[in-house]
Design a protein around this motif. Sequence first.
Motif, mmCIF file in Angstrom:
data_model
loop_
_atom_site.group_PDB
_atom_site.id
_atom_site.type_symbol
_atom_site.label_atom_id
_atom_site.label_comp_id
_atom_site.label_asym_id
_atom_site.label_seq_id
_atom_site.Cartn_x
_atom_site.Cartn_y
_atom_site.Cartn_z
ATOM 1 N N SER A 156 0.951 -1.315 -0.041
ATOM 2 C CA SER A 156 0.134 -0.009 -0.031
ATOM 3 C C SER A 156 1.195 1.202 0.045
ATOM 4 O O SER A 156 0.321 2.282 -0.096
ATOM 5 N N ARG A 175 -8.595 5.208 -2.431
ATOM 6 C CA ARG A 175 -7.289 5.210 -1.844
ATOM 7 C C ARG A 175 -6.407 6.633 -1.898
ATOM 8 O O ARG A 175 -6.812 7.040 -3.058
ATOM 9 N N GLY A 210 -8.907 2.673 2.911
ATOM 10 C CA GLY A 210 -9.301 3.503 1.919
ATOM 11 C C GLY A 210 -10.332 4.883 2.129
ATOM 12 O O GLY A 210 -10.517 5.427 1.243
ATOM 13 N N GLU A 262 -10.453 8.008 3.138
ATOM 14 C CA GLU A 262 -9.249 9.076 3.223
ATOM 15 C C GLU A 262 -9.771 10.076 4.315
ATOM 16 O O GLU A 262 -10.779 10.278 4.687
#
Length: 409
Positions: A49, A87, A401, A403
């Motif tokens: 990630s 993401r 994901g 945010e």
Amino acid sequence: MNDRFDVIIVGARVAGSSLAIQLGKLGKTVLILDKNSFPSDTLSTHHMSHVDYLKKLGVLDKVESKGLRQINRMRTYIGQSFVEGPRSSYTIIPKRDHLDHILLEEAERYEGVSFQPSTTVRNLLWEGDKVVGVSVDHKLGSSSYYGDLVVGADGKYSNVAKWAAAEKYHNQGALRPVLYGYYEGVEPLAEPVTEIFLHEGRIGFLFPMEQGRDCLGLEVHPDEFKTMMKDPQAHFESMYKQLYGMERRLAGASLQGKIIGTSGMPNFFRQAYGKGWALLGDAGHSKDPSTGLGINDAFMQAFLLAESIELYEEGESWEEVMRIFQEKRDAQLLPGFQLTLNYIQSLRSWTSNEMALFQAMAANPMVWNKLVPKIADHLKEDSDDIPLLHQSIELEAVQFGFEKERREE
């Protein structure tokens, strides 16, 4: 081969090779030892990630040259409902034979770095209470190599840690068995998405790798593991088809190789250093793979240790730079460790009301988008009362994901 090096690294995968690259840049003489030859695969979540690590090491283009899909979204299913979010940066999901081999090749580009495969480290060499090298067996017999520092990057069952008597703490043991396999021909979504399935206390994973190939994984109940391993492919596919939409999507899919399983990953921290030795990657810290943090953790530790070695070379004391290394390592890894354990343990405790609430929220994105920022704001106001939950929300913002910027609007 010379028998004396600045640093000897036991273990040539992500943690060991990425440290060797950084030490090579510093002009160090480095010997990497591994019982395997490369390229070779290993049990892994594959989930990267944070591609910034690969950029800093200068290998991102080579890793992506395999045709890896860039994943910009994550979807989490609970039962027959799901939520999905973007993401803040893209994810790639490389096979470990590809990723580890590229890192190792990059390390070997440096004049002072050498790699010896198919080599079994038999013990540490000591002078008094300080580690000064290793004894090994290899194709040509037995040898001894000496170094100012021996780094154990040899995995969760690290022999270096055992021989150095590195103390464990926050030790939880293994919680959940894990099985996974690589499949061709899984019906794709319109856009590649990392998919997490929470179903009947189990966790399913679908990681899009290259075009046409996906890594499918299952975390199952401990009492299911022995039965599943008697016929792993049949049991795995039967269970996986119970997940949302997967019976249809697996209809034309075929397994590459075989289903691989383990009874579980141990959860612990280990003392990170001593006189003449240090631990890196899973050797120093291991946790359940359900939150997909392992590869990123390994890179982070390698960068921290390289920084500490550089400070030591500049005149700081060994004890001081390594104390700071362990403190920084633990400070960065403990929130994810706690989140992972809570995540695993909470799967068995969802009430019917909680399930109904989630499904109602998932069915109405407007409700979800309004509620989640309010939860985060409330946690920030009362963070002294519930620090762990606050850490979990913040970590999920990165890992799953949602945010942080969206939550603060």
